[in-house]
Scaffold this active site. Structure first.
Site, short mmCIF file in Angstrom:
data_model
loop_
_atom_site.label_atom_id
_atom_site.label_comp_id
_atom_site.label_asym_id
_atom_site.label_seq_id
_atom_site.Cartn_x
_atom_site.Cartn_y
_atom_site.Cartn_z
N ASP A 106 -7.28 4.40 6.70
CA ASP A 106 -8.06 5.38 6.09
C ASP A 106 -9.07 6.25 6.74
O ASP A 106 -9.90 5.80 7.61
CB ASP A 106 -9.10 4.60 4.95
CG ASP A 106 -8.28 3.34 4.49
OD1 ASP A 106 -7.17 3.08 4.35
OD2 ASP A 106 -9.44 2.75 3.75
N GLU A 287 -8.71 0.97 -4.94
CA GLU A 287 -9.36 1.13 -3.41
C GLU A 287 -9.96 2.64 -3.50
O GLU A 287 -9.48 3.56 -4.21
CB GLU A 287 -8.26 0.85 -2.49
CG GLU A 287 -7.74 -0.57 -2.67
CD GLU A 287 -6.81 -0.98 -1.49
OE1 GLU A 287 -7.34 -2.01 -0.60
OE2 GLU A 287 -6.01 -0.32 -1.21
C1 FRU Z 1 -7.12 1.02 1.90
C2 FRU Z 1 -7.86 -0.28 2.53
C3 FRU Z 1 -9.33 -0.07 1.93
C4 FRU Z 1 -10.08 -0.90 3.04
C5 FRU Z 1 -9.27 -0.57 4.49
C6 FRU Z 1 -9.34 -1.39 5.21
O1 FRU Z 1 -6.20 1.48 2.92
O2 FRU Z 1 -7.36 -1.47 2.13
O3 FRU Z 1 -9.52 -0.74 0.70
O4 FRU Z 1 -11.44 -0.85 3.12
O5 FRU Z 1 -7.97 -0.10 3.94
O6 FRU Z 1 -8.93 -1.07 6.41
#
Ligand code: FRU
Length: 565
Positions: A106, A287
Site C-alpha cells: 500500500d 481495508e
Molecule cells: C492492504 C493491507 C492493509 C494493511 C497492510 C499491511 O493491502 O492488508 O489492510 O494495513 O496491507 O501491509
C-alpha cells in the site's frame, strides 16, 4: 539479569529480531537460537518461534523498551543496507515507484508538507513475501521526480514488530504527523494485536515513534482493525478505521470505526458505520478507508473483502471502490452506492491527498493481496505503485486522469496516421514505456482489438466487443502470473471509446473516455514485445494515434537501500 546481560546471553545485539510485550512479560525472538549461552538456558524457549520468554519482577521501563527497539532498528537497517540489487531488471518500471528489492504494497501517508509531497509505501525488503512491512519514504517537489530517503518506520518496536501497517499523515505546521497501525502476532497461533500508533517528524525525514494512541478494540470488533485515515472536520480531527464486527451469532461484518480528537493524540471512540451500505451486509472486512471531497461531493474509498463479485471474470475476494458519503455535524457517517474504482487486475489500497493547488490526487497499489507469483520476482522485486491521478466529480460520475505533471515525462509527440480502410495496422515502438492516445468508433458488430506489448507470442488485448456490448482486458497471452486473466466493463450504450494509455515495461494504465473508467494492470511480456496492433474483425477506418515515449523519472531508487544516519 539486566537487559544488557540478557542481550549478551542471547547471542548479542545482531541476534535480536523482535522484543514483544505480553502483559508485562518480555518475549525475545532470536535470529540464530544456537548463539544462546548457558545464562539463558533456564528461560522458557519456543524453538518453533525461536523465542525466549523473560518474566520480570519489575516491568521494563519505557526507556528499556526503547533500548530494545533501538537495537532492533539498527539491526534491520544494517540488513537492508547489505542488500544488493539484482541486475539486469528488465521488468522494473522506468517512471513508477517500485522497489529495487522486496515486496511493495500500500501507498501510505501521501501528503503535502512544507512545499513538498511526501509519499510512503509498505515494503518487505527481504523477499517477495507478505511479511514484516516497514514504511519507505519518498519526497517530490513536483509529483514527477522523487527522492528516496532512509526507511521511515521499521518493525522495531513491541507495538509494530510484525508490520508497520497502513496509515495516513497530516502536516501540522513544522511537524509531519503519521498515524499507522502497529501489527503484532503472538504465539504459534499468531494471535493478532492491532494498535493505532503515532510517529512524528520535525525535519520531515527522521521519525520518532510515540507508540499506541488507541490500544483497545471497540466493543464487538475483532483484531482486524487497521489503516487509519485522518482528516479535519469542523474544529476537530476524525480517524476512520477499517474494522470487522463479530455479531452475537458469529457473523463477521465489515464496518468503519470512527474516532474523534481535538489534538491528534487523545482519541474518543464514536461508533461503527456502514449499516446503510447494502443493508449492512457488504463483505467481512474493509481495508484502507479514505474520505475526501471532490467537486462538492464527499466520497469514501474502501477495499471490501468477501463481497459478491460483480462480474463472472472477477474471481478474487479483494475489491476496491468508492461510495458517496455524508458526515453530519455530530460525526455520523453514512455511505451509499458502492462502485469499483478501477476495472483492471491490479489496483488496491489507494490513498488521496490534496495538491498544493487544491486538486484531489490519488495513488494506489498496483498489486493485489495474495498475488505473489510474478515474473519480476526473478529480479528480486514485486509490485509497484500506480501513477498519480487527479480525481474530479463531473455529471454525477467520478473521473480519474493521470496527473497533468506526468506530461513532463513525455518525449516528442509522434502522430501515427493510417490511410484507407483496413482490418489490421501494426505500429512498432522502441520500448514498452510510452503513452498512447486514440479514439475508436464503437463497432457495429464483431470486435476491435488494441493489442499491446506484443511480440507475436506474448501480448495483452484491450477488446471492444460489440457482440457482447462490453470492453474486455485480456492478459491470458502475457507471461503467467497469479490472478485473473479477464476483466470487463459493460458497454450497453455503445458510445465511442477514447483511450489514454500509459505503459511502463510491465504495467498498463488505461484511461477510457477521459478517465470515466480506468483499467490498471501489471502485464509481463518479454523485452522485445514493443509492438502495438490495431485489429478489427471487420475492415474499418482508424483514427490518428498520438504517441510519446516516457522517460525515466529522476528517482535514485538505489538510495532506498541506504540505512539512516
Ligand atoms: C492492504 C493491507 C492493509 C494493511 C497492510 C499491511 O493491502 O492488508 O489492510 O494495513 O496491507 O501491509
Amino acid at each position: 539479569m539486566t537487559p544488557d546481560e540478557l542481550i549478551a546471553a542471547c547471542g548479542g545485539r545482531d541476534n535480536l529480531r523482535r522484543a514483544l510485550k505480553v502483559s508485562e512479560t518480555v518475549i525475545i525472538e532470536l535470529g540464530d537460537p544456537s548463539l544462546r549461552t548457558e545464562q539463558v538456558a533456564s528461560l522458557p524457549f519456543n524453538p518453533a518461534l525461536s523465542q525466549i520468554t523473560w518474566k520480570q519482577e519489575v516491568p521494563l521501563t519505557a526507556d528499556e523498551w526503547q533500548y530494545f527497539s533501538d537495537i532492533i532498528d539498527e539491526s534491520i537497517r544494517q540488513q537492508i543496507s547489505a542488500l544488493r540489487v539484482t541486475e539486469p531488471a528488465c521488468f522494473r518500471p522506468q517512471w513508477h515507484i517500485a522497489p529495487v528489492q522486496g515486496m511493495l504494497n500500500d501507498p501510505n501517508g501521501f501528503t503535502f508538507h512544507q512545499g513538498e509531497y511526501h509519499l510512503f509505501h509498505g515494503l518487505y525488503q527481504f523477499s517477495g513475501k507478505h511479511k514484516d512491512r516497514c514504511w519507505v519514504h519518498y519526497t517530490s517537489p513536483d509529483l514527477v521526480n522523487w527522492t528516496s530517503h532512509p526507511v521511515a518506520l521499521c518493525t522495531s518496536d513491541w507495538f509494530d514488530s510484525h508490520g508497520v501497517y497502513s496509515g495516513h499523515a497530516v502536516s501540522q505546521q513544522d511537524e509531519l504527523v503519521i498515524i499507522y497501525t502497529g501489527n503484532v502476532r503472538i504465539g504459534e497461533q499468531r494471535d493478532r494485536l492491532s494498535t493505532q500508533c503515532l510517529a512524528t517528524s520535525a525535519d520531515g525525514i527522521h521519525f520518532t515513534k510515540h507508540g499506541p494512541l488507541i490500544d483497545e478494540l471497540p466493543p464487538g470488533v475483532t483484531p482486524h482493525f487497521r489503516d487509519p485515515k485522518i482528516f479535519r472536520h469542523h474544529d476537530h480531527w476524525i480517524m476512520l478505521l477499517g474494522a470487522q464486527e463479530e455479531t452475537p451469532d458469529g457473523t463477521l461484518r465489515a464496518r468503519l470505526a470512527l474516532y474523534r480528537s481535538k489534538d491528534l493524540r487523545d482519541w474518543q471512540y464514536c461508533g461503527l458505520y456502514g449499516e446503510t451500505l447494502n443493508d449492512g451486509h457488504f463483505g467481512y472486512m474493509w481495508e484502507c478507508p479514505d474520505l475526501f471531497e471532490a467537486d462538492g461531493q464527499l466520497f469514501s474509498m474502501l477495499c471490501p473483502q468477501g463481497i459478491t463479485s460483480h462480474s463472472q471474470f472477477y474471481t478474487i475476494p479483494h475489491h476496491c471502490g468508492y461510495v458517496k458519503a455524508t458526515l453530519d455535524a455530530e460525526d455520523n457517517l453514512s455511505l451509499r452506492e458502492f462502485r469499483h474504482l478501477d476495472h483492471g487486475f491490479d489496483f488496491y489500497a489507494p490513498q488521496t491527498t490534496q495538491a498544493a493547488d487544491g486538486r484531489r490526487l490519488l495513488i494506489g497499489w498496483m498489486g493485489m493481496p495474495d498475488e505473489t507469483r510474478r515474473p519480476s520476482t526473478q529480479e528480486g522485486w514485486l509490485h509497484q505503485l500506480t501513477c498519480i491521478r487527479e480525481l474530479t466529480y463531473q455529471n454525477g460520475q467520478l473521473y480519474q486522469q493521470p496527473a497533468r505533471e506526468l506530461q513532463q515525462l513525455r518525449g516528442a509527440e509522434k502522430i501515427i496516421r493510417f490511410s484507407g480502410v483496413s482490418s489490421r495496422e501494426v505500429v512498432s515502438l522502441t520500448s514498452k514505456c510510452f503513452e498512447l492516445q486514440t479514439r475508436f468508433r464503437w463497432p457495429q458488430q464483431g470486435q476491435i482489438t488494441l493489442r499491446l506489448m506484443d511480440n507475436g507470442e506474448y501480448y495483452c488485448d484491450l477488446i471492444l466487443d460489440a457482440d457482447n456490448q462490453r470492453i474486455m482486458l485480456d492478459r491470458s497471452h502475457a507471461l503467467p502470473q497469479d490472478g485473473d486473466t479477464l476483466r470487463e466493463i459493460p458497454w450497453p450504450d455503445k458510445q465511442d471509446v477514447s483511450v489514454q494509455l500509459l505503459a511502463d515495461n510491465a504495467s498498463l494504465e488505461i484511461f477510457i473516455n477521459d478517465g470515466r473508467y480506468v483499467m490498471t494492470s501489471s502485464v509481463f511480456t518479454p523485452t522485445d514485445a514493443c509492438r502495438v496492433q490495431f485489429i478489427s474483425s471487420h475492415p474499418c477506418t482508424w483514427q490518428d494515434v498520438s504517441c510519446w515515449s516516457l522517460r525515466q523519472h529522476a528517482t535514485d531508487t538505489k538510495v532506498i537501500l541506504k540505512s539512516s544516519a
